[in-house]
Design a protein around this motif. Sequence first.
Motif, PDB file in Angstrom:
ATOM      1  N   ILE A   1      -7.091   4.034 -14.327  1.00 16.24           N
ATOM      2  CA  ILE A   1      -8.516   4.587 -14.637  1.00 16.24           C
ATOM      3  C   ILE A   1      -8.493   5.684 -13.450  1.00 16.24           C
ATOM      4  CG2 ILE A   1     -11.295   4.804 -15.076  1.00 16.24           C
ATOM      5  CD1 ILE A   1     -11.156   2.702 -16.530  1.00 16.24           C
ATOM      6  N   VAL A   2      -8.770   5.296 -11.686  1.00 15.68           N
ATOM      7  CA  VAL A   2      -8.511   6.410 -10.996  1.00 15.68           C
ATOM      8  C   VAL A   2      -7.355   7.096 -11.165  1.00 15.68           C
ATOM      9  CG1 VAL A   2      -8.808   6.003  -8.700  1.00 15.68           C
ATOM     10  CG2 VAL A   2     -10.073   4.575  -9.949  1.00 15.68           C
ATOM     11  N   ALA A   3      -6.619   6.029 -11.835  1.00 20.03           N
ATOM     12  CA  ALA A   3      -5.189   6.969 -10.993  1.00 20.03           C
ATOM     13  C   ALA A   3      -5.727   8.672 -12.152  1.00 20.03           C
ATOM     14  CB  ALA A   3      -3.451   6.324 -11.953  1.00 20.03           C
ATOM     15  N   VAL A   4      -5.241   8.451 -14.057  1.00 16.04           N
ATOM     16  CA  VAL A   4      -5.543   9.276 -14.221  1.00 16.04           C
ATOM     17  C   VAL A   4      -7.107  10.871 -14.002  1.00 16.04           C
ATOM     18  CG1 VAL A   4      -7.122  10.314 -16.449  1.00 16.04           C
ATOM     19  CG2 VAL A   4      -5.260   8.254 -16.113  1.00 16.04           C
ATOM     20  N   ALA A   5      -7.576  10.020 -12.965  1.00 14.48           N
ATOM     21  CA  ALA A   5      -8.707  10.861 -12.252  1.00 14.48           C
ATOM     22  C   ALA A   5      -7.793  11.658 -11.171  1.00 14.48           C
ATOM     23  CB  ALA A   5     -10.380  10.876 -12.167  1.00 14.48           C
ATOM     24  N   VAL A   6      -7.465  11.110 -10.392  1.00 14.73           N
ATOM     25  CA  VAL A   6      -7.013  11.203  -9.176  1.00 14.73           C
ATOM     26  C   VAL A   6      -5.622  12.492  -9.869  1.00 14.73           C
ATOM     27  CG1 VAL A   6      -5.788  11.031  -7.206  1.00 14.73           C
ATOM     28  CG2 VAL A   6      -7.426   9.244  -7.725  1.00 14.73           C
ATOM     29  N   ALA A   7      -5.475  11.962 -10.759  1.00 10.52           N
ATOM     30  CA  ALA A   7      -3.646  13.497 -11.117  1.00 10.52           C
ATOM     31  C   ALA A   7      -3.913  14.176 -11.501  1.00 10.52           C
ATOM     32  CB  ALA A   7      -2.867  12.523 -12.402  1.00 10.52           C
ATOM     33  N   SER A   8      -5.689  14.357 -12.203  1.00  7.28           N
ATOM     34  CA  SER A   8      -6.288  15.941 -13.307  1.00  7.28           C
ATOM     35  C   SER A   8      -6.834  16.404 -12.302  1.00  7.28           C
ATOM     36  CB  SER A   8      -7.156  14.673 -13.874  1.00  7.28           C
ATOM     37  OG  SER A   8      -6.597  14.056 -14.788  1.00  7.28           O
ATOM     38  N   ALA A   9      -8.091  15.727 -10.895  1.00  5.22           N
ATOM     39  CA  ALA A   9      -8.160  16.387  -9.591  1.00  5.22           C
ATOM     40  C   ALA A   9      -7.316  17.109  -9.095  1.00  5.22           C
ATOM     41  CB  ALA A   9      -9.443  15.649  -9.557  1.00  5.22           C
TER      42      ALA A   9
ATOM     43  N   PHE B   1      -0.396  12.569 -17.076  1.00  2.00           N
ATOM     44  CA  PHE B   1       0.191  12.017 -18.663  1.00  2.00           C
ATOM     45  C   PHE B   1       0.335  11.348 -18.737  1.00  2.00           C
ATOM     46  CE2 PHE B   1      -0.289  16.874 -20.184  1.00  2.00           C
ATOM     47  CZ  PHE B   1      -1.037  16.994 -20.905  1.00  2.00           C
ATOM     48  N   LYS B   2       1.791  10.394 -17.225  1.00  3.72           N
ATOM     49  CA  LYS B   2       1.296   9.386 -17.513  1.00  3.72           C
ATOM     50  C   LYS B   2       0.930   8.103 -16.938  1.00  3.72           C
ATOM     51  CE  LYS B   2       6.201  10.172 -14.980  1.00  3.72           C
ATOM     52  NZ  LYS B   2       6.816   9.795 -14.047  1.00  3.72           N
ATOM     53  N   GLY B   3      -0.288   8.506 -16.606  1.00  3.58           N
ATOM     54  CA  GLY B   3      -1.355   7.702 -16.203  1.00  3.58           C
ATOM     55  C   GLY B   3      -2.292   7.917 -17.218  1.00  3.58           C
ATOM     56  N   ILE B   4      -2.424   8.254 -18.278  1.00  2.00           N
ATOM     57  CA  ILE B   4      -3.225   8.477 -19.808  1.00  2.00           C
ATOM     58  C   ILE B   4      -2.024   7.092 -20.134  1.00  2.00           C
ATOM     59  CG2 ILE B   4      -3.921   8.926 -21.577  1.00  2.00           C
ATOM     60  CD1 ILE B   4      -4.552  11.792 -20.492  1.00  2.00           C
ATOM     61  N   LYS B   5      -0.889   6.775 -20.143  1.00  2.31           N
ATOM     62  CA  LYS B   5       0.062   6.150 -21.225  1.00  2.31           C
ATOM     63  C   LYS B   5      -0.375   4.864 -20.354  1.00  2.31           C
ATOM     64  CE  LYS B   5       4.651   5.492 -22.376  1.00  2.31           C
ATOM     65  NZ  LYS B   5       5.815   5.846 -22.447  1.00  2.31           N
ATOM     66  N   LYS B   6      -0.280   5.331 -18.987  1.00  7.92           N
ATOM     67  CA  LYS B   6       0.154   3.568 -18.525  1.00  7.92           C
ATOM     68  C   LYS B   6      -1.901   2.221 -18.367  1.00  7.92           C
ATOM     69  CE  LYS B   6       2.839   3.913 -14.714  1.00  7.92           C
ATOM     70  NZ  LYS B   6       3.452   3.694 -13.119  1.00  7.92           N
ATOM     71  N   TYR B   7      -2.399   4.061 -19.326  1.00  6.59           N
ATOM     72  CA  TYR B   7      -3.343   3.277 -19.180  1.00  6.59           C
ATOM     73  C   TYR B   7      -4.079   2.187 -20.476  1.00  6.59           C
ATOM     74  CZ  TYR B   7      -8.833   2.769 -19.441  1.00  6.59           C
ATOM     75  OH  TYR B   7     -10.156   2.397 -20.311  1.00  6.59           O
TER      76      TYR B   7
END
Length: 276
Positions: free
Chosen positions: A177-185, A235-241
């Motif tokens: 979850i943190v990875a998605v947020a960090v990449a988006s920011a 996008f990779k983060g969302i997929k991994k999540y």
Amino acid sequence: MTSARSYNFTNKDLRNRSFKSRNLKGANFSKADIRGCDFSYAILAGANFERVRTGMTFKRVILGGIIALFTIILTANAVIRTVFPSLGEPVGGKNWSYIVALIVSLGISGAGSGIINVITTQFSKLTFVFSATASAAFIGFVYAGLAADKNPQIAILGATICGLLMAFSRGRFPTRIVAVAVASAGAVTGYGLAFWLWAVALSYLTGKQLVWGIGLTMLSLTYLALTFNSLVLTFKGIKKYAVTSFINADLTNAVFDSAILKNTDLSGTMGIKDNI
């Protein structure tokens, strides 16, 4: 204490459950639906995964998208309210120290996320921690500074507090979850700085100061590339999540006979080659 071998999840619907870092040695997951489950860092030696169903879940894809969208809105608002107005500030003006601190904070946040896709794996964890802390620091810097009428000292204090909070609390939240947020920011901050650099570069080029103009243009293009990397990472983060994750799990002697393995992250696992 109950033995890990007593765990029996046969035919269970376990979608989106977290088993992260748990000792499930010898557990029975046969015929279970483990789509979206997180088994990262778990001990699964000798576990039975016969005929399991792995893959993504729609719920996790939607939730990952919501996390990304919320982060983008929060960060974009910070960029719009600070970076764009700063373009009209004269060098050495009243708010110049705040602007310099803002740009530095923006640059660290954007670069930290953007380089994760281009560095070697051995440094990725360290870079992720750095990027997460830098992104939190940027948010803290901007909103604390705005609340204090662009006071650079208060803004830096806000950045420090938010950065430390992220550093100390990162382990309390699911890493994916943190990875998605960090990449988006990082995507938003990287683009914000690229825009600022391009606008300043244009003023130098118009004034025929070519060295500064060309230098800032190249730096702007660099941050555009980092922005693209951050978007890819989002996008990779969302997929991994959303997928079934066995990241760094111990799968020694685990059984996967007739398992339906789709969208499964097996990176860093132990004993996997002999079992699947």
